[in-house]
Design a protein around this motif. Sequence first.
Motif, PDB file in Angstrom:
ATOM      1  N   GLU B 170      -7.412   0.562 -10.219  1.00  0.00           N
ATOM      2  CA  GLU B 170      -8.184   1.743  -9.827  1.00  0.00           C
ATOM      3  C   GLU B 170      -7.413   3.022 -10.145  1.00  0.00           C
ATOM      4  N   ARG B 171      -6.090   2.961  -9.984  1.00  0.00           N
ATOM      5  CA  ARG B 171      -5.277   4.135 -10.318  1.00  0.00           C
ATOM      6  C   ARG B 171      -5.407   4.468 -11.811  1.00  0.00           C
ATOM      7  N   LEU B 172      -5.672   3.439 -12.608  1.00  0.00           N
ATOM      8  CA  LEU B 172      -5.786   3.645 -14.058  1.00  0.00           C
ATOM      9  C   LEU B 172      -7.183   4.108 -14.452  1.00  0.00           C
ATOM     10  N   PHE B 181      -0.759   6.825 -10.470  1.00  0.00           N
ATOM     11  CA  PHE B 181      -0.224   5.774 -11.313  1.00  0.00           C
ATOM     12  C   PHE B 181       1.128   6.176 -11.898  1.00  0.00           C
ATOM     13  N   ASP B 182       2.030   5.209 -11.860  1.00  0.00           N
ATOM     14  CA  ASP B 182       3.358   5.424 -12.426  1.00  0.00           C
ATOM     15  C   ASP B 182       3.685   4.143 -13.206  1.00  0.00           C
ATOM     16  N   LEU B 186       3.791  -1.144 -12.794  1.00  0.00           N
ATOM     17  CA  LEU B 186       3.649  -2.415 -13.512  1.00  0.00           C
ATOM     18  C   LEU B 186       4.904  -3.278 -13.312  1.00  0.00           C
ATOM     19  N   GLU B 187       6.047  -2.609 -13.370  1.00  0.00           N
ATOM     20  CA  GLU B 187       7.326  -3.276 -13.121  1.00  0.00           C
ATOM     21  C   GLU B 187       7.328  -3.870 -11.707  1.00  0.00           C
ATOM     22  N   ALA B 188       6.875  -3.056 -10.753  1.00  0.00           N
ATOM     23  CA  ALA B 188       6.853  -3.499  -9.358  1.00  0.00           C
ATOM     24  C   ALA B 188       5.885  -4.669  -9.192  1.00  0.00           C
ATOM     25  N   HIS B 189       4.772  -4.598  -9.948  1.00  0.00           N
ATOM     26  CA  HIS B 189       3.793  -5.670  -9.859  1.00  0.00           C
ATOM     27  C   HIS B 189       4.376  -6.970 -10.420  1.00  0.00           C
TER      28      HIS B 189
END
Lengths: 252, 252
Positions: B170-172, B181-182, B186-189
């Motif tokens: 949703e942030r995207l 979005f940062d 993705l890294e954290a995910h």
Amino acid sequence: MIKLSEYSTEPDKDLSKEEAEELRLKELERIEELQIRLFAGKKKSLLIVLQGVDASGKDGTVKKLFSALNPLGCTCKAWKAPTQEELSHDFLWRIHKELPGKGWIQIFNRSHYEDILVPFVYESLSKDRLKDRLEFIDSFEEFVSEENHTHILKFFLHISQEEQIKRIEERLSNPEKNWKFDPSDLEAHKNFKKYQNAYEWIFSHSKESFPWVIVPSDKKWYRDYLIAKSVRKELEDMDLKYPKLEVQPAQI
Amino acid sequence: MIKLSEYSTEPDKDLSKEEAEELRLKELERIEELQIRLFAGKKKSLLIVLQGVDASGKDGTVKKLFSALNPLGCTCKAWKAPTQEELSHDFLWRIHKELPGKGWIQIFNRSHYEDILVPFVYESLSKDRLKDRLEFIDSFEEFVSEENHTHILKFFLHISQEEQIKRIEERLSNPEKNWKFDPSDLEAHKNFKKYQNAYEWIFSHSKESFPWVIVPSDKKWYRDYLIAKSVRKELEDMDLKYPKLEVQPAQI
């Protein structure tokens, strides 16, 4: 229990004032060299705590020690009665903020130990609460030592009651020392014995991690020599190295 | 060992969204009253710690909670990567400065626990050093609780990996949420499981003094209700009283 009456306030008889002065200057020279390494390396830090009854020579010690230290990497914090904002926090709140960052030397003129000494003398906290405070301080000091490689040197400037009277009288009679006199000096003098007891209690109940150095301080020259020597030794023990150059000088 | 997979991320089935919303507003009303007492009494303080993986709803929780709180006595501190100066000190140095003074509520969006989570996930510190850090944190929290009557509430916003994906997507896709979005999301995910393990390790090794509240957070309305309820209960337990007037109104 440690008894301060068993610790001399007088210099070692085998050392003359002239000899001590010569040795002290050598210590200061070495301290100057070591401090640059500490600052350049940015790996460790040093906290110097000065405690002692009124007129025991804390200000004088700071002045003498500072003469060797580059203010670029050294600061001094003199602790007074807490402000309203400081009182709204725990007693280590204001202390923690003033701890040295990596590469730095910080001198505390008085310290967090006042938060045990004063309630001890005025009996405003129970012994249990004081014991808790001391344990928290121990754990706090261990923490900054482990997490930030902060070395801690704690000096107690040990003077006799006679010497204290002499110095307070001088503050009253010498116009150049008048400014150092504060009516609370008399109150502190009246409580001399109680403060000694408070210090004895602290020394006896502190963990051994950062032992107190009891400095015979009736003679300023001896006190200054001993403290310079301890500071030099501590810096020496820190095994300070200049950081390696990350570029090849030839390529520049 | 605590296993997060055994904790639901979904709301209690017996509670509808409407009911929860109604209850939450009542809780907030009561929180508003209690906060004035806390501020007036100036005896105690409250620290609210919010932790959770990226997109678990920390910012949203702060917003919802703040709607009941008077900013006169409440602040929020969002912790980011440490600055150069902060790195030159121990990891609690910057935290200690931001603890609430007596009468205040402070909300931490992330906290000192990041200094365990991050090195745990990236394996930059040994388990022994992490254990030491956790013990220091325990002792630090006990200290501020005992010395400054600071109550500490720690919430873990527990979301499922599916919910995290949904929120990052949703942030995207939503232009109004793009700013949240940062690329590190993705890294954290990617590290979702490792972060869960880090949290499990913390929950299992922390002292019981200030237990973590694991909040099922896939539904925001349930999360907000539960947190409001816990905060209200904690304030209730503090037994907050208005200070007595020190003058006689009749004499004024």
